[in-house]
Write an enzyme that holds these catalytic residues in place. Structure first.
Site, PDB file in Angstrom:
ATOM      1  N   ASN A  15       0.922  -1.588   0.273  1.00 51.16           N
ATOM      2  CA  ASN A  15      -0.037   0.059  -0.523  1.00 51.16           C
ATOM      3  C   ASN A  15       0.633   1.090   0.325  1.00 51.16           C
ATOM      4  O   ASN A  15       1.396   1.635   0.956  1.00 51.16           O
ATOM      5  CB  ASN A  15      -0.864   0.286   1.119  1.00 51.16           C
ATOM      6  CG  ASN A  15      -2.126   0.989   1.891  1.00 51.16           C
ATOM      7  OD1 ASN A  15      -1.935   2.206   0.920  1.00 51.16           O
ATOM      8  ND2 ASN A  15      -2.049   1.369   2.613  1.00 51.16           N
ATOM      9  N   LYS A  17       0.096   4.035  -0.333  1.00 44.72           N
ATOM     10  CA  LYS A  17      -0.428   5.560   0.275  1.00 44.72           C
ATOM     11  C   LYS A  17      -0.096   6.970  -0.658  1.00 44.72           C
ATOM     12  O   LYS A  17      -0.378   6.334  -1.932  1.00 44.72           O
ATOM     13  CB  LYS A  17      -0.063   5.716   1.351  1.00 44.72           C
ATOM     14  CG  LYS A  17      -0.406   4.415   2.665  1.00 44.72           C
ATOM     15  CD  LYS A  17       0.038   4.560   3.848  1.00 44.72           C
ATOM     16  CE  LYS A  17      -0.462   3.433   4.928  1.00 44.72           C
ATOM     17  NZ  LYS A  17      -0.341   3.904   6.234  1.00 44.72           N
ATOM     18  N   HIS A  94      -9.619   0.935   5.217  1.00 44.27           N
ATOM     19  CA  HIS A  94      -8.024   1.329   5.737  1.00 44.27           C
ATOM     20  C   HIS A  94      -8.875   2.973   7.158  1.00 44.27           C
ATOM     21  O   HIS A  94      -9.769   3.327   6.896  1.00 44.27           O
ATOM     22  CB  HIS A  94      -6.934   1.905   4.944  1.00 44.27           C
ATOM     23  CG  HIS A  94      -5.915   1.961   5.541  1.00 44.27           C
ATOM     24  ND1 HIS A  94      -5.401   3.002   5.892  1.00 44.27           N
ATOM     25  CD2 HIS A  94      -4.677   0.858   5.600  1.00 44.27           C
ATOM     26  CE1 HIS A  94      -4.232   2.412   6.432  1.00 44.27           C
ATOM     27  NE2 HIS A  94      -4.016   1.539   6.198  1.00 44.27           N
ATOM     28  N   GLU A  96      -6.933   4.921   7.533  1.00 36.40           N
ATOM     29  CA  GLU A  96      -6.757   6.343   7.501  1.00 36.40           C
ATOM     30  C   GLU A  96      -7.453   6.984   6.567  1.00 36.40           C
ATOM     31  O   GLU A  96      -7.916   7.853   6.790  1.00 36.40           O
ATOM     32  CB  GLU A  96      -5.470   6.204   6.185  1.00 36.40           C
ATOM     33  CG  GLU A  96      -4.256   6.628   7.435  1.00 36.40           C
ATOM     34  CD  GLU A  96      -3.497   6.341   7.275  1.00 36.40           C
ATOM     35  OE1 GLU A  96      -2.986   5.874   5.640  1.00 36.40           O
ATOM     36  OE2 GLU A  96      -2.152   4.755   7.365  1.00 36.40           O
ATOM     37  N   GLU A 166      -5.755  -4.706  10.677  1.00 40.82           N
ATOM     38  CA  GLU A 166      -4.172  -3.857  11.028  1.00 40.82           C
ATOM     39  C   GLU A 166      -4.358  -2.987  12.318  1.00 40.82           C
ATOM     40  O   GLU A 166      -5.393  -1.687  11.919  1.00 40.82           O
ATOM     41  CB  GLU A 166      -4.696  -2.766   9.847  1.00 40.82           C
ATOM     42  CG  GLU A 166      -4.271  -3.237   8.588  1.00 40.82           C
ATOM     43  CD  GLU A 166      -3.518  -2.272   7.866  1.00 40.82           C
ATOM     44  OE1 GLU A 166      -2.252  -2.555   6.652  1.00 40.82           O
ATOM     45  OE2 GLU A 166      -3.864  -0.844   7.494  1.00 40.82           O
ATOM     46  N   GLY A 172       2.386   2.264  10.945  1.00 41.75           N
ATOM     47  CA  GLY A 172       3.870   3.591  10.700  1.00 41.75           C
ATOM     48  C   GLY A 172       4.356   3.863  11.816  1.00 41.75           C
ATOM     49  O   GLY A 172       5.142   5.268  11.483  1.00 41.75           O
ATOM     50  N   SER A 211       3.652  -2.039  10.036  1.00 45.06           N
ATOM     51  CA  SER A 211       5.688  -2.089  10.301  1.00 45.06           C
ATOM     52  C   SER A 211       5.872  -3.158   9.974  1.00 45.06           C
ATOM     53  O   SER A 211       6.579  -3.586  10.888  1.00 45.06           O
ATOM     54  CB  SER A 211       5.635  -1.178  11.854  1.00 45.06           C
ATOM     55  OG  SER A 211       4.771  -0.167  12.408  1.00 45.06           O
TER      56      SER A 211
HETATM   57  P1  PGA Z   1       3.078   0.341   7.969  1.00 43.84           P
HETATM   58  O1  PGA Z   1       1.391   0.414   6.807  1.00 43.84           O
HETATM   59  O2  PGA Z   1       3.285  -0.312   6.875  1.00 43.84           O
HETATM   60  O3  PGA Z   1       3.304   1.714   7.053  1.00 43.84           O
HETATM   61  O4  PGA Z   1       2.735   0.314   8.997  1.00 43.84           O
HETATM   62  C1  PGA Z   1       0.033  -0.683   6.896  1.00 43.84           C
HETATM   63  C2  PGA Z   1      -0.379   0.192   6.256  1.00 43.84           C
HETATM   64  O5  PGA Z   1      -1.516   0.784   6.783  1.00 43.84           O
HETATM   65  O6  PGA Z   1      -1.510  -0.683   5.728  1.00 43.84           O
END
Ligand code: PGA
Length: 250
Positions: A15, A17, A94, A96, A166, A172, A211
């Site tokens: 992803n 983003k 997601h 976000e 998640e 992140g 992460s």
């Molecule tokens: P990350 O994000 O691997 O940077 O923690 C995962 C995601 O939001 O899909």
């Protein structure tokens, strides 16, 4: 009780983003082409404008889509358009999107329905904040996120879905869930679905996201109910992303 099923083909989905650029497409494709990745499905989910720029070696996914079919929705993209652009997958729900764009469980559920109608495979994300985990309501919260979608499409349609757990506190942040924490939740999600349809629960792929890096992927992916990962930051590093793909269960 769910029996371990070795027929679940792992998925590693990147992803991006709102990151990446044109040169990264080539770098990533070159890196992935150096290895035999036939044991898993690799899915790249770049920002919309880059979807048409990939060479077709790996599956493509979008990061979001509209719950509407078309019409006066400036800035939105319909499921049918993603399909026309060669997408097979779409990330939905997601955290976000849920937190930053007011996507409720109901909105997410209607997007899942539209994606399926367009023959896209939704990667349905669920996950809790640290507060929810600390309050002891973790499983009730996750069940509610799943059940909103079950109510909209019916459990049988979950045979066409991929789930992604998640934990928001791990996205992140560099704070990965421990393999045991991930397994506990993945097992819960599978058992929760098994109460409704055990065959679908056994077959559905549940990805872990938060992460994941080359250095921790193997341990996470070795958990019985973890069928791959949804990778944010590390999907922007072609070498690290490749090592995550190689860590997926054979
Ligand atoms: P990350 O994000 O691997 O940077 O923690 C995962 C995601 O939001 O899909």
């Amino acid at each position: 009780m769910i029996v371990q099923n070795s027929t679940r083909k792992p998925i590693v989905a990147g992803n991006w983003k709102m990151n990446g650029n044109k040169p990264l497409i080539q770098l990533l494709e070159d890196s992935l082409a150096t290895a035999d990745l036939a044991h898993l499905e690799v899915v790249i989910c770049p920002p919309f404008p880059y979807l048409g720029m990939f060479g077709g070696l790996n599956a493509l996914g979008a990061q979001n889509m509209s719950q509407f079919d078309g019409g006066a929705h400036t800035g939105e993209i319909a499921a049918s358009m993603l399909k026309e652009c060669g997408c097979q997958y779409v990330i939905l729900g997601h955290s976000e999107r849920r937190a930053g764009h007011a996507e409720t469980n109901d909105v997410v559920a209607s997007k899942v329905k539209k994606a399926l109608e367009a023959d896209l495979t939704p990667i349905l994300c669920v996950g809790e904040t640290e507060e929810i985990r600390d309050s002891g309501n973790l499983f009730a919260f996750l069940a509610e996120q799943i059940d909103a979608v079950v109510q909209e499409i019916g459990v049988n349609e979950f045979s066409k879905l991929v789930l992604a757990y998640e934990p928001i506190w791990a996205i992140g942040t560099g704070k990965t869930a421990s393999p045991a924490q991930a397994q506990e939740v993945h097992h819960f999600l599978r058992e929760h679905l098994a109460k409704k349809n055990s065959d679908i629960a056994e077959k559905i792929r549940i990805l872990y996201g938060g992460s994941v890096k080359g250095s921790n992927a193997k341990e996470l992916f070795s958990q019985q109910d973890v069928d791959g990962g949804l990778i944010g930051g590390a999907s922007l590093d072609p070498e690290d992303f490749l090592s995550i793909c190689l860590a997926a269960k054979q």
